[in-house]
Design a protein around this motif. Structure first.
Motif, mmCIF file in Angstrom:
data_model
loop_
_atom_site.group_PDB
_atom_site.id
_atom_site.type_symbol
_atom_site.label_atom_id
_atom_site.label_comp_id
_atom_site.label_asym_id
_atom_site.label_seq_id
_atom_site.Cartn_x
_atom_site.Cartn_y
_atom_site.Cartn_z
ATOM 1 N N MET A 1 0.835 -1.182 0.000
ATOM 2 C CA MET A 1 0.000 0.000 0.000
ATOM 3 C C MET A 1 0.879 1.245 0.000
ATOM 4 N N SER A 2 0.655 2.121 -0.933
ATOM 5 C CA SER A 2 1.368 3.398 -0.941
ATOM 6 C C SER A 2 0.505 4.488 -1.553
ATOM 7 N N GLU A 3 -0.814 4.339 -1.447
ATOM 8 C CA GLU A 3 -1.718 5.329 -1.995
ATOM 9 C C GLU A 3 -1.764 6.559 -1.094
ATOM 10 N N ILE A 4 -1.801 7.740 -1.704
ATOM 11 C CA ILE A 4 -1.984 8.959 -0.936
ATOM 12 C C ILE A 4 -3.483 9.192 -0.815
ATOM 13 N N ILE A 5 -3.944 9.347 0.427
ATOM 14 C CA ILE A 5 -5.371 9.515 0.669
ATOM 15 C C ILE A 5 -5.636 10.796 1.456
ATOM 16 N N SER A 6 -6.870 11.245 1.357
ATOM 17 C CA SER A 6 -7.341 12.377 2.140
ATOM 18 C C SER A 6 -8.442 11.858 3.057
ATOM 19 N N VAL A 16 -4.057 14.459 5.159
ATOM 20 C CA VAL A 16 -3.577 13.836 3.927
ATOM 21 C C VAL A 16 -2.296 13.071 4.252
ATOM 22 N N GLY A 17 -2.179 11.846 3.723
ATOM 23 C CA GLY A 17 -0.974 11.069 3.961
ATOM 24 C C GLY A 17 -0.966 9.784 3.155
ATOM 25 N N SER A 33 2.176 12.254 6.887
ATOM 26 C CA SER A 33 0.887 12.942 6.863
ATOM 27 C C SER A 33 1.004 14.404 7.277
ATOM 28 N N HIS A 34 0.009 15.172 6.852
ATOM 29 C CA HIS A 34 -0.109 16.565 7.254
ATOM 30 C C HIS A 34 -1.590 16.936 7.289
ATOM 31 N N GLU A 35 -1.884 17.926 8.116
ATOM 32 C CA GLU A 35 -3.256 18.425 8.204
ATOM 33 C C GLU A 35 -3.349 19.706 7.402
ATOM 34 N N ARG A 36 -4.403 19.827 6.614
ATOM 35 C CA ARG A 36 -4.659 21.042 5.846
ATOM 36 C C ARG A 36 -5.702 21.852 6.607
ATOM 37 N N LEU A 65 -6.286 10.477 -3.324
ATOM 38 C CA LEU A 65 -5.928 11.800 -3.830
ATOM 39 C C LEU A 65 -5.300 11.683 -5.212
ATOM 40 N N ASP A 66 -5.697 12.544 -6.126
ATOM 41 C CA ASP A 66 -5.072 12.627 -7.444
ATOM 42 C C ASP A 66 -3.795 13.446 -7.273
ATOM 43 N N GLU A 67 -2.642 12.782 -7.281
ATOM 44 C CA GLU A 67 -1.370 13.447 -6.989
ATOM 45 C C GLU A 67 -1.029 14.549 -7.986
#
Length: 88
Positions: A1-6, A16-17, A33-36, A65-67
């Motif tokens: 697993m290495s998908e970036i998700i929101s 997001v991470g 991860s980071h918080e927006r 997330l669409d990178e």
């Protein structure tokens, strides 16, 4: 697993991470991860969280997330009201 998700939590946070794992209760582990944090007065602030665990009962929405699209956004110019918490 290495998908970036929101992930949007029930208390209105947007995190997001990179998805590293999950279980049957939808508890998830995010890396890098980071918080927006959205604001109507200034651009989107991004607070670094690093490795982060979110309990499944606190998750409102999860999406991939669409990178390419995400990288093309200028977060310093985006303005939006913060999300309100979910009320049951």
């Amino acid at each position: 697993m290495s998908e970036i998700i929101s992930v949007i939590t029930n208390d209105g946070r947007n995190i997001v991470g990179v998805l590293k794992g999950f279980d049957q209760a939808t508890n998830i582990i995010l890396d890098e991860s980071h918080e927006r944090v959205f604001s109507t007065k200034e651009g989107v602030q991004q607070h670094v969280l690093g490795l982060y665990i979110i309990r499944g009962d606190n998750i409102g929405v999860i999406g991939e997330l669409d990178e390419v699209l995400d990288a093309s956004l200028d977060f310093s110019k985006l303005r939006a009201h913060p999300l309100k918490p979910v009320v049951h």
